[in-house]
Structure formats: C-alpha cells, structure tokens
Design a protein around this motif. Structure first.
Motif, PDB file in Angstrom:
ATOM      1  N   GLY A  18      65.336  -8.022  38.023  1.00 47.31           N
ATOM      2  CA  GLY A  18      66.403  -8.344  37.139  1.00 47.31           C
ATOM      3  C   GLY A  18      67.005  -6.934  36.739  1.00 47.31           C
ATOM      4  N   LEU A  19      67.080  -5.797  36.940  1.00 55.10           N
ATOM      5  CA  LEU A  19      67.326  -4.811  37.298  1.00 55.10           C
ATOM      6  C   LEU A  19      69.045  -5.531  37.903  1.00 55.10           C
ATOM      7  CD1 LEU A  19      65.699  -1.766  37.591  1.00 55.10           C
ATOM      8  CD2 LEU A  19      66.172  -2.551  35.218  1.00 55.10           C
ATOM      9  N   LEU A  20      68.820  -5.431  38.854  1.00 53.60           N
ATOM     10  CA  LEU A  20      70.273  -5.759  39.648  1.00 53.60           C
ATOM     11  C   LEU A  20      70.839  -6.741  38.895  1.00 53.60           C
ATOM     12  CD1 LEU A  20      68.804  -5.345  43.571  1.00 53.60           C
ATOM     13  CD2 LEU A  20      70.200  -4.091  41.926  1.00 53.60           C
ATOM     14  N   SER A  24      74.555  -6.227  37.679  1.00 50.23           N
ATOM     15  CA  SER A  24      75.617  -6.925  38.452  1.00 50.23           C
ATOM     16  C   SER A  24      76.760  -7.231  37.542  1.00 50.23           C
ATOM     17  CB  SER A  24      75.330  -7.738  39.336  1.00 50.23           C
ATOM     18  OG  SER A  24      74.899  -8.419  38.924  1.00 50.23           O
ATOM     19  N   ARG A  25      76.758  -7.409  35.970  1.00 46.91           N
ATOM     20  CA  ARG A  25      77.124  -8.024  34.789  1.00 46.91           C
ATOM     21  C   ARG A  25      78.683  -7.655  34.668  1.00 46.91           C
ATOM     22  NH1 ARG A  25      73.418  -8.512  29.654  1.00 46.91           N
ATOM     23  NH2 ARG A  25      71.956 -10.276  30.080  1.00 46.91           N
ATOM     24  N   ASP A  26      79.662  -8.261  33.978  1.00 42.02           N
ATOM     25  CA  ASP A  26      80.691  -7.666  34.606  1.00 42.02           C
ATOM     26  C   ASP A  26      81.205  -6.782  33.608  1.00 42.02           C
ATOM     27  OD1 ASP A  26      81.587  -9.663  36.342  1.00 42.02           O
ATOM     28  OD2 ASP A  26      82.205 -11.034  34.857  1.00 42.02           O
ATOM     29  N   LYS A  27      80.414  -7.021  32.291  1.00 33.35           N
ATOM     30  CA  LYS A  27      80.406  -6.176  31.486  1.00 33.35           C
ATOM     31  C   LYS A  27      79.505  -5.379  31.120  1.00 33.35           C
ATOM     32  CE  LYS A  27      82.413  -5.859  26.987  1.00 33.35           C
ATOM     33  NZ  LYS A  27      81.302  -6.239  25.967  1.00 33.35           N
ATOM     34  N   GLU A  34      70.565  -1.838  26.416  1.00 32.07           N
ATOM     35  CA  GLU A  34      69.168  -2.047  25.637  1.00 32.07           C
ATOM     36  C   GLU A  34      68.537  -3.445  26.848  1.00 32.07           C
ATOM     37  OE1 GLU A  34      68.395  -3.409  21.712  1.00 32.07           O
ATOM     38  OE2 GLU A  34      69.757  -1.691  21.513  1.00 32.07           O
ATOM     39  N   ALA A  35      68.759  -4.048  27.368  1.00 33.18           N
ATOM     40  CA  ALA A  35      68.447  -5.570  28.460  1.00 33.18           C
ATOM     41  C   ALA A  35      67.138  -4.195  29.819  1.00 33.18           C
ATOM     42  CB  ALA A  35      68.969  -6.540  28.440  1.00 33.18           C
ATOM     43  N   ILE A  36      67.984  -3.489  29.895  1.00 36.06           N
ATOM     44  CA  ILE A  36      67.279  -2.777  31.399  1.00 36.06           C
ATOM     45  C   ILE A  36      66.767  -1.732  30.647  1.00 36.06           C
ATOM     46  CG2 ILE A  36      68.724  -1.028  32.831  1.00 36.06           C
ATOM     47  CD1 ILE A  36      70.659  -1.984  33.094  1.00 36.06           C
ATOM     48  N   ALA A  70      76.485  -0.942  42.178  1.00 35.91           N
ATOM     49  CA  ALA A  70      75.312  -0.617  41.997  1.00 35.91           C
ATOM     50  C   ALA A  70      73.997  -0.536  41.930  1.00 35.91           C
ATOM     51  CB  ALA A  70      75.241  -2.043  40.477  1.00 35.91           C
ATOM     52  N   ARG A  71      73.911  -1.068  43.352  1.00 36.82           N
ATOM     53  CA  ARG A  71      72.362  -1.161  43.812  1.00 36.82           C
ATOM     54  C   ARG A  71      72.596  -0.232  44.829  1.00 36.82           C
ATOM     55  NH1 ARG A  71      69.511  -2.665  48.110  1.00 36.82           N
ATOM     56  NH2 ARG A  71      68.054  -4.283  47.754  1.00 36.82           N
ATOM     57  N   ALA A  72      73.153   0.523  45.286  1.00 34.64           N
ATOM     58  CA  ALA A  72      73.147   1.369  45.948  1.00 34.64           C
ATOM     59  C   ALA A  72      72.928   2.985  44.916  1.00 34.64           C
ATOM     60  CB  ALA A  72      74.653   2.106  46.856  1.00 34.64           C
ATOM     61  N   VAL A  73      73.244   2.412  44.094  1.00 32.95           N
ATOM     62  CA  VAL A  73      73.540   3.419  43.413  1.00 32.95           C
ATOM     63  C   VAL A  73      72.091   3.235  42.068  1.00 32.95           C
ATOM     64  CG1 VAL A  73      74.034   4.179  40.153  1.00 32.95           C
ATOM     65  CG2 VAL A  73      75.903   4.054  41.854  1.00 32.95           C
TER      66      VAL A  73
END
Ligand code: GDP
Length: 298
Positions: A18-20, A24-27, A34-36, A70-73
């Motif tokens: 879910g987080l990934l 990975s969304r463009d914006k 908030e969803a995160i 994003a995944r590594a971060v």
C-alpha cells in the motif's frame, strides 16, 4: 529465515504494498500523504511515529526530487524507525557458569506458555541444557501444557501443587537448576488480569524470590500482536512491576498490524527480541529490523 518471515507476514506486507503504491504516484499531494498516514496508523505504528515517518519521507523526497528511489527511501526510514541499533540478544547465561534465569510474563492467551516451549527449543538446538518452571499454579491446565512442551522439546519441567505458591515453584526450579548445573532456567508465570493487583503482587514476589538465589538475566514480556492498543496498555502495567528487558511479539503471522513493533518499543523503551510466527515449536524467530522491513516491503 527471511523467506519464512515473508510468508508468515502475508497480512503485513499489504502495508508495504500500500505504501509503495501511494509513494509511486506521479504527484504526492496532500490526499496521498493523508492516505499514507491512514495506512500507517491502521497498522498500529502509533500516531507519533507515523507523523515522524511521514515528515522524514516528505522531506527526503522533496530534497532528492525526481532522482529519489521511493522504495529505497521508505526502506531506510522504516528501518530507522524500528531501530536497528537496539541490543536484541537474549541474556540466557548467568555469571561464572551459573544458570541464566529467564522470567516470562504476560496476559493469559497471549502465547506465553507456547513461547516458553519455543525458547526452550531454540536453547536446546544451541546445545544448552534447560529447565522449565511452571509457576502458573493457578491453572492446572497451564502446568499440564508446559509439561507437554517439555516432553516435546526434551527438557525437564518443575511443577508445584495446584494452587501452591508460584514463587516457591520458581525458587525450587532455580535451586534444582543450580544443583544440576543447567545453563538456563525459563520460568513461565500466571497472567490472569481479572485480579490485576493480585497478579502484579505475585509477579513481583516471584522475581524477588528468584533473586534471592541468582540474578534474573532476562525478563521477557509476551504480547499478542493482534491486540493493538489494548496490548500496549497491558504492557505498561507489567513494565511497572517487573523490569522488562525484552518483548516477544506473538501471532505476527495472523496480523496485518506489524506496526505494533514500533509502537511497543517506543512505549516501553525496550526492544522486541523475538517474534512468534505460528503455533509450531520452530515458529519463533529472533527479531531483526532490516529483515522485518524487507518482509513488509516484499
Ligand atoms: P498463554 O495463556 O499466554 O500461555 O498462551 P498459550 O501459549 O496457551 O497460547 C494461546 C494460543 O495462541 C494457543 O492456541 C497457541 O497455539 C497460540 N499461539 C501462540 N503463539 C502463537 C503465534 O506466534 N502465532 C499463532 N498463530 N498462534 C500462536
């Protein structure tokens, strides 16, 4: 072990996925952040750590911009949150060859007795001699269950009369352990929360009586990962009575709430040392921050 952790955390890796997906969304707009946050809070990480993590992620992704992986971060920041620097080794040896004494506490039903059996299994596999103490004298079934575990993993179990004094069973077990030169005595205790004060007095006494002979080298608090905030409240009650040195988080296999690892370490300032991943004798694993996060993100 990592493969097993991945398989068993099948529920929790919904969090990672879910987080990934969101990251990975463009914006990355406010709705996305908030969803995160909702995902993290839903996984029982706790409000404070969730805000911290989101702030770190926002900052890093902003600074690193389009070049950020994003995944590594996310992986790095989750590992930092779980804290790879905590000492998670089990103290199972006493000084000068004396037995180590491991006291296991927690509310009934969390998996305490099962965990004692599994710990014995790990120690025996490590070629250590082990003695178990059934200091829950209140329930005959508890001593019976521990004896079954003793037979299963091939270690002796010291029992007392039903309704007898739990501290005296624990005391006898340590005396026998010293006489027989065993490496580790593991003490299973009662956990009926209906009479909280009585239980806490009893646990305090068990610990004091043990320490008349030998230092208690490890006090493990067993917590059921599926109980969320309730489990945290219980944890605090126990921590007030005995100095908890490590947490065993059970039933992580059946939980989508792996975030409780972070919450409980924060609340108690004590590391999660072991995780329960099933009901079988080999379903207890040392906890490792990086392996755990990799399982979440797999
Ligand atoms: P106690 O009352 O705290 O001593 O709890 P028990 O050891 O009797 O365990 C309660 C139930 O939880 C039993 O059915 C165990 O098999 C189960 N259990 C214990 N640990 C785990 C675990 O890590 N995963 C799963 N799925 N079940 C567990």
């Amino acid at each position: 072990r990592l493969v097993r952790l991945r398989q068993r955390l099948a529920g929790s890796n919904a969090l990672g996925r879910g987080l990934l997906g969101l990251l990975s969304r463009d914006k990355l707009d406010e709705d996305t952040w908030e969803a995160i946050e909702d995902l993290l809070i839903g996984a029982d990480i706790g409000v404070g750590p969730t805000q911290e993590l989101v702030e770190r992620l926002r900052e890093r992704l902003r600074v690193e911009g389009g070049a950020a992986d994003a995944r590594a971060v996310l992986r790095e920041e989750l590992i930092a949150l779980v804290d790879p620097t905590m000492d998670r080794s089990l103290q199972v040896s006493g000084a000068d060859g004396a037995p180590g004494v491991v006291l296991v506490v927690g509310v009934n039903g969390t998996g305490k007795t099962t965990t004692v059996g599994k710990i014995a299994r790990i120690l025996v596999a490590d070629e250590r001699s082990v003695l178990l103490a059934a200091a829950d004298t209140f329930r005959a079934a508890a001593a019976e269950q521990l004896s079954t575990w003793g037979e299963r993993v091939g270690v002796e179990v010291v029992r007392g009369p039903e309704g007898g004094d739990p501290a005296s069973v624990a005391f006898d077990a340590v005396r026998t352990g010293i006489e027989d030169g065993v490496d580790t005595v593991v003490v299973d205790t009662a956990g009926r929360l209906q009479n909280k004060q009585g239980l806490m007095d009893e646990l305090g006494k068990v610990k004091r009586v043990l320490e008349k002979q030998l230092p208690v080298t490890e006090v493990l608090l067993v917590l059921d990962a599926t109980t969320g905030q309730n489990g945290l409240i219980q944890a605090k009650v126990f921590a007030e009575v005995v100095d908890v040195t490590g947490i065993v988080l059970t039933k992580l296999d059946g939980s989508a709430k792996g975030g409780i690892v972070v919450a409980v370490q924060r609340q108690l300032g004590v590391p999660v040392k072991l995780v329960g991943l099933g009901e079988g004798p080999d379903d207890l694993a040392p906890f490792d921050a990086a392996a755990f996060v990799d399982a979440l993100l797999s």
